[in-house]
Design a protein around this motif. Sequence first.
Motif, PDB file in Angstrom:
ATOM      1  N   ARG A 269       0.835  -1.208   0.000  1.00 40.43           N
ATOM      2  CA  ARG A 269       0.000   0.000   0.000  1.00 40.43           C
ATOM      3  C   ARG A 269       0.867   1.255   0.000  1.00 40.43           C
ATOM      4  O   ARG A 269       0.557   2.241  -0.667  1.00 40.43           O
ATOM      5  N   TRP A 270       1.957   1.237   0.761  1.00 39.17           N
ATOM      6  CA  TRP A 270       2.862   2.391   0.771  1.00 39.17           C
ATOM      7  C   TRP A 270       3.432   2.640  -0.626  1.00 39.17           C
ATOM      8  O   TRP A 270       3.407   3.762  -1.134  1.00 39.17           O
TER       9      TRP A 270
ATOM     10  N   ALA B 130       0.444   3.733  -3.074  1.00 41.13           N
ATOM     11  CA  ALA B 130      -0.247   4.976  -2.732  1.00 41.13           C
ATOM     12  C   ALA B 130       0.643   6.200  -2.881  1.00 41.13           C
ATOM     13  O   ALA B 130       0.181   7.278  -3.260  1.00 41.13           O
ATOM     14  N   THR B 131       1.923   6.047  -2.600  1.00 41.32           N
ATOM     15  CA  THR B 131       2.822   7.199  -2.597  1.00 41.32           C
ATOM     16  C   THR B 131       3.678   7.296  -3.854  1.00 41.32           C
ATOM     17  O   THR B 131       4.210   8.370  -4.151  1.00 41.32           O
TER      18      THR B 131
ATOM     19  N   GLY C 114      10.518   6.068   2.364  1.00 37.14           N
ATOM     20  CA  GLY C 114       9.725   6.304   3.566  1.00 37.14           C
ATOM     21  C   GLY C 114      10.564   6.253   4.821  1.00 37.14           C
ATOM     22  O   GLY C 114      10.461   7.130   5.689  1.00 37.14           O
TER      23      GLY C 114
ATOM     24  N   LEU D  93       4.486   5.602   9.080  1.00 37.56           N
ATOM     25  CA  LEU D  93       4.363   6.130   7.724  1.00 37.56           C
ATOM     26  C   LEU D  93       2.911   6.180   7.250  1.00 37.56           C
ATOM     27  O   LEU D  93       2.476   7.152   6.618  1.00 37.56           O
ATOM     28  N   LEU D  94       2.149   5.139   7.554  1.00 41.71           N
ATOM     29  CA  LEU D  94       0.801   5.015   6.999  1.00 41.71           C
ATOM     30  C   LEU D  94      -0.257   5.749   7.811  1.00 41.71           C
ATOM     31  O   LEU D  94      -1.443   5.705   7.462  1.00 41.71           O
TER      32      LEU D  94
ATOM     33  N   ARG E 162       2.530  11.708   4.853  1.00 43.23           N
ATOM     34  CA  ARG E 162       3.326  11.154   3.753  1.00 43.23           C
ATOM     35  C   ARG E 162       2.469  10.256   2.854  1.00 43.23           C
ATOM     36  O   ARG E 162       2.804  10.023   1.705  1.00 43.23           O
ATOM     37  N   THR E 163       1.386   9.705   3.428  1.00 40.67           N
ATOM     38  CA  THR E 163       0.490   8.818   2.701  1.00 40.67           C
ATOM     39  C   THR E 163      -0.789   9.571   2.347  1.00 40.67           C
ATOM     40  O   THR E 163      -1.369  10.231   3.213  1.00 40.67           O
TER      41      THR E 163
ATOM     42  N   TRP F 148      -5.519   6.309   1.563  1.00 41.07           N
ATOM     43  CA  TRP F 148      -4.807   5.050   1.763  1.00 41.07           C
ATOM     44  C   TRP F 148      -4.102   4.965   3.113  1.00 41.07           C
ATOM     45  O   TRP F 148      -3.298   4.066   3.326  1.00 41.07           O
ATOM     46  N   ARG F 149      -4.396   5.878   4.008  1.00 41.77           N
ATOM     47  CA  ARG F 149      -3.836   5.764   5.360  1.00 41.77           C
ATOM     48  C   ARG F 149      -4.494   4.605   6.113  1.00 41.77           C
ATOM     49  O   ARG F 149      -5.535   4.100   5.713  1.00 41.77           O
TER      50      ARG F 149
END
Length: 432
Positions: free
Chosen positions: A71-72, A75-76, A83, A392-393, A397-398, A402-403
């Motif tokens: 997902r990270w 999404a990013t 990250g 991160l999530l 940053r996300t 999508w967090r």
Amino acid sequence: MDGDGPGPKEPRLREASWRFVGPGIVVAATGVGAGDLIATLIAGSRYGYTLLWAAVAGCLVKIALAEAVGRWHLATGRTLFDGWRSLGSWTTGYFAVYVAVWGFVYGAAAMSSSALPLHALFPQVMGLKGWAVLCGVGGLVFVWFNRYAVFEKVMTALVGVMFVVTVYLGVRVTPHLGEAFASLAPVLPRGSLFYTLGLVGGVGGTITLAAYGYWINAKGWTDATWMKVMRLDNRVAYGITGIFVIAMLFVGAELLHSSGIALAGGDKGLLSLSDVLADRYGTATAKLFLVGFFATAITSLIGAWHGVSLMFADFTVKARARRAGGSTAGGGEQEVPGGALEKSGPFRAYLLWLTFPPMTLLFLNEPFGLVIVYGVVGALFMPFLALTLVWLLNSSRTPARWRNGTLSNATLTGAGLLFVVLCVHQLRDLPW
């Protein structure tokens, strides 16, 4: 494990399809090695079906971790190393030490594990150390000259071998399914706390979980439109992993626990099982098991050779860009495509590091100091992965969509705390 609801003008997600499944198979096969199989076998031999729930819980934990990594990346549009670096320079320092020490020790362990079944199948061809060297060099050549598409196909074929062999053995021992299903209720046998926690946290849990994002990028999944596809891929892969570990626990419970047979520790315990299978079911079944043992071990070897080399290449390329004046906090340098990383000098340099220096450990006892350092940095990695993903999530940053949601936060935080407990326990048990 969804985050917040979709905002306006969000791109339409691609429909999940079985034809896309691949990177999850790679990460699951790489993470489940000979050590994981022996752990589940011993769990079955000691406690019967009692810890089946722990093996299943371990797969659920890995689904959550791999989903968060994927997902990270999607999404990013940034790698996991980007990250980590955005959290501070301490992450860069830890990763640099970890990847150097881990590669040196794991390289020897992976070569030895892959050599054991080959030596058992073909003892007259060469000695165990010769087979280990051949496995290491073979893995190097395969990864060096092939790209992700071929790598994925070979890994999938080897997983097919693992699946057929483990399911065959699980069915052959005639498990008591009623007793097995009853053991899905969490029960903790007396004196088994840390053993059980290790079973939950250990099966399929290595640095290769962090490599999942690099593999999905190499597959061509580079943005959030692939989110549904990634989630199906991840769940299918760890569903297959669950079948592996359940089948081996069945073998331990029915073949070993009922007979009071104890296996040797470490990967050699799987050779002991081969002898038991030969006595009970004949030589053909024992040899089939050794083929499955080799498939399990060699997928871990070539998976680590490929995935962790990708991570090291990304780490090195970004470090060079930073020294040359790139972004220091936001990870804003232009991303390097996975195919370019596979052809890069750092990728191939780490392949060499994984292959040749560790061969010295095949001929010498591991230096005491190296065992301590490896134990320390290795114990810290899974807590580092789980808790930095939570950080991160849940941050800006996300993208908001999508967090982490409540379920993701609960699962990842629980996994992080589990790994912290295991880390403390492992550090306490090191031969200081």
